[in-house]
Design a protein around this motif. Structure first.
Motif, PDB file in Angstrom:
ATOM      1  N   GLN A  28       0.858  -1.191   0.000  1.00 44.82           N
ATOM      2  CA  GLN A  28       0.000   0.000   0.000  1.00 44.82           C
ATOM      3  C   GLN A  28       0.892   1.238   0.000  1.00 44.82           C
ATOM      4  OE1 GLN A  28      -3.093  -0.196  -0.485  1.00 44.82           O
ATOM      5  NE2 GLN A  28      -3.704  -2.253   0.168  1.00 44.82           N
ATOM      6  N   PRO A  29       1.491   1.579  -1.157  1.00 47.26           N
ATOM      7  CA  PRO A  29       2.468   2.669  -1.212  1.00 47.26           C
ATOM      8  C   PRO A  29       1.916   4.033  -0.813  1.00 47.26           C
ATOM      9  CG  PRO A  29       1.919   1.880  -3.415  1.00 47.26           C
ATOM     10  CD  PRO A  29       1.332   0.905  -2.458  1.00 47.26           C
ATOM     11  N   GLN A  30       0.598   4.174  -0.820  1.00 47.15           N
ATOM     12  CA  GLN A  30       0.037   5.467  -0.434  1.00 47.15           C
ATOM     13  C   GLN A  30       0.060   5.679   1.075  1.00 47.15           C
ATOM     14  OE1 GLN A  30      -1.512   2.682  -1.339  1.00 47.15           O
ATOM     15  NE2 GLN A  30      -3.727   2.956  -1.486  1.00 47.15           N
ATOM     16  N   TRP A  31       0.248   4.598   1.854  1.00 48.29           N
ATOM     17  CA  TRP A  31       0.282   4.737   3.306  1.00 48.29           C
ATOM     18  C   TRP A  31       1.580   5.389   3.761  1.00 48.29           C
ATOM     19  CZ3 TRP A  31       3.678   2.564   6.938  1.00 48.29           C
ATOM     20  CH2 TRP A  31       3.323   2.799   8.273  1.00 48.29           C
ATOM     21  N   GLN A  32       1.461   6.301   4.725  1.00 46.27           N
ATOM     22  CA  GLN A  32       2.624   6.952   5.311  1.00 46.27           C
ATOM     23  C   GLN A  32       2.555   6.818   6.833  1.00 46.27           C
ATOM     24  OE1 GLN A  32       5.194   8.251   3.651  1.00 46.27           O
ATOM     25  NE2 GLN A  32       4.216   7.766   1.689  1.00 46.27           N
ATOM     26  N   PRO A  33       3.678   6.551   7.500  1.00 44.35           N
ATOM     27  CA  PRO A  33       3.659   6.430   8.961  1.00 44.35           C
ATOM     28  C   PRO A  33       3.094   7.663   9.663  1.00 44.35           C
ATOM     29  CG  PRO A  33       5.751   5.664   8.085  1.00 44.35           C
ATOM     30  CD  PRO A  33       5.015   6.291   6.942  1.00 44.35           C
ATOM     31  N   SER A  34       3.271   8.825   9.045  1.00 46.23           N
ATOM     32  CA  SER A  34       2.798  10.077   9.652  1.00 46.23           C
ATOM     33  C   SER A  34       1.292  10.278   9.518  1.00 46.23           C
ATOM     34  CB  SER A  34       3.520  11.263   9.004  1.00 46.23           C
ATOM     35  OG  SER A  34       3.291  11.276   7.591  1.00 46.23           O
ATOM     36  N   ALA A  35       0.595   9.321   8.872  1.00 44.83           N
ATOM     37  CA  ALA A  35      -0.827   9.489   8.577  1.00 44.83           C
ATOM     38  C   ALA A  35      -1.692   9.538   9.830  1.00 44.83           C
ATOM     39  CB  ALA A  35      -1.315   8.377   7.653  1.00 44.83           C
ATOM     40  N   GLY A  36      -1.239   8.935  10.925  1.00 44.90           N
ATOM     41  CA  GLY A  36      -2.051   8.950  12.131  1.00 44.90           C
ATOM     42  C   GLY A  36      -1.519   7.986  13.164  1.00 44.90           C
TER      43      GLY A  36
END
Length: 285
Positions: free
Chosen positions: A125-133
């Motif tokens: 899921q390349p759109q996921w970022q650790p900073s997302a929440g």
């Protein structure tokens, strides 16, 4: 020189028991795919024999072209006193899963579990970022510790550890020593999903032969990512429920595959790729 004098590079996996390990299938696939000489073996090793095995590996491993080993339960923590150097991740996690025998006979230990976990999320899921929440991690065992370290190092803004045994969650939070880490009560797990950007199951709940993971996902934001490190079954009840309500999901097989890449590269000289064919080969009965 005769063929017997030229030994192919050797590696393996130590554990007790170890027959269940899929690592030989994983590394065997890569050796064949890249046309490399080499062997990767199951190495059953009772705990009382661990020290002797590692000392002998350092003493005579080079002569047999032994390049190193993977380490699985129950040896991941016990190997540390026998190692000459460990990487940052192994030091923070307090466990090593990959040992590299150097030319001078010294042993270098790594922990690639956190790397494997993050690479699995990023490639799936390349759109996921650790900073997302904020993230919630269910479980407080060795895998949970590696995953928590990886997520915190990657920039996760907040992390809640939820475990059936609160003492283990408290011990893990204390060891992580990070102000972003908090503890949640197991009975409050469903309510704690509110506002989360990531939910990770590191428990055995939902695994084949184990009880199901009982958690209502109603409070979980639809944009949150849900992952389970279990890969038997490949789609656990948690992942099926999350997928049905529209969450992004990542299965646990990729963590196993990606964590093997650094060791393979060190032992056999080729950085391997994780492909659909590899997934099929490792899952095959």
């Amino acid at each position: 020189m005769s063929g017997d004098d030229i030994l192919a590079p050797r590696a393996g996996v130590i554990g007790w028991p170890v027959q269940h390990s899929r690592s030989p299938r994983l590394h065997g696939y890569w050796l064949k795919q890249y046309g490399l000489p080499g062997r990767y073996d199951l190495l059953p090793l009772p705990p009382e024999d661990l020290g002797g095995f590692l000392q002998e590996l350092k003493r005579s491993g080079q002569a047999e072209n032994f390049r190193g080993v993977n380490v699985t339960i129950p040896h991941k923590q016990a190997v540390l006193p026998f190692l000459d150097e460990i990487d940052h991740a192994a030091k923070r996690i307090g466990a090593a899963n990959t040992l590299i025998l150097r030319e001078d006979g010294s042993l270098f230990g790594q922990n690639t579990d956190g790397y494997g976990f993050l690479q699995n999320l990023r490639e799936s899921q390349p759109q996921w970022q650790p900073s997302a929440g904020p993230g919630l991690v269910l479980g407080a065992g060795g895998s949970a510790r590696a995953i928590c370290v990886a997520l915190l190092d990657a920039g996760l803004p907040a992390l809640t550890i939820i475990n059936r045994s609160p003492e283990r969650a408290e011990a893990l939070a204390k060891a992580l020593d990070d102000p972003r880490v908090s503890i949640g009560a197991w009975e409050d797990r469903a309510d704690l999903l509110e506002g989360a950007g990531l939910l990770v199951n590191t428990t055995s709940l939902g695994m084949s032969g184990q009880p199901a993971l009982d958690i209502a996902l109603d409070a979980l934001p639809i944009q949150a990512l849900v992952t389970d490190i279990v890969y038997a079954p490949l789609e656990t009840g948690l992942l099926a429920a999350a997928r049905a309500r529209g969450n992004l999901v990542v299965d646990g097989l990729g963590m196993l595959l990606h964590q093997g890449r650094p060791g393979f590269a060190a032992w056999f000289g080729q950085w391997p790729e994780v492909t659909p064919g590899l997934r099929e080969a490792v899952l095959a009965d």
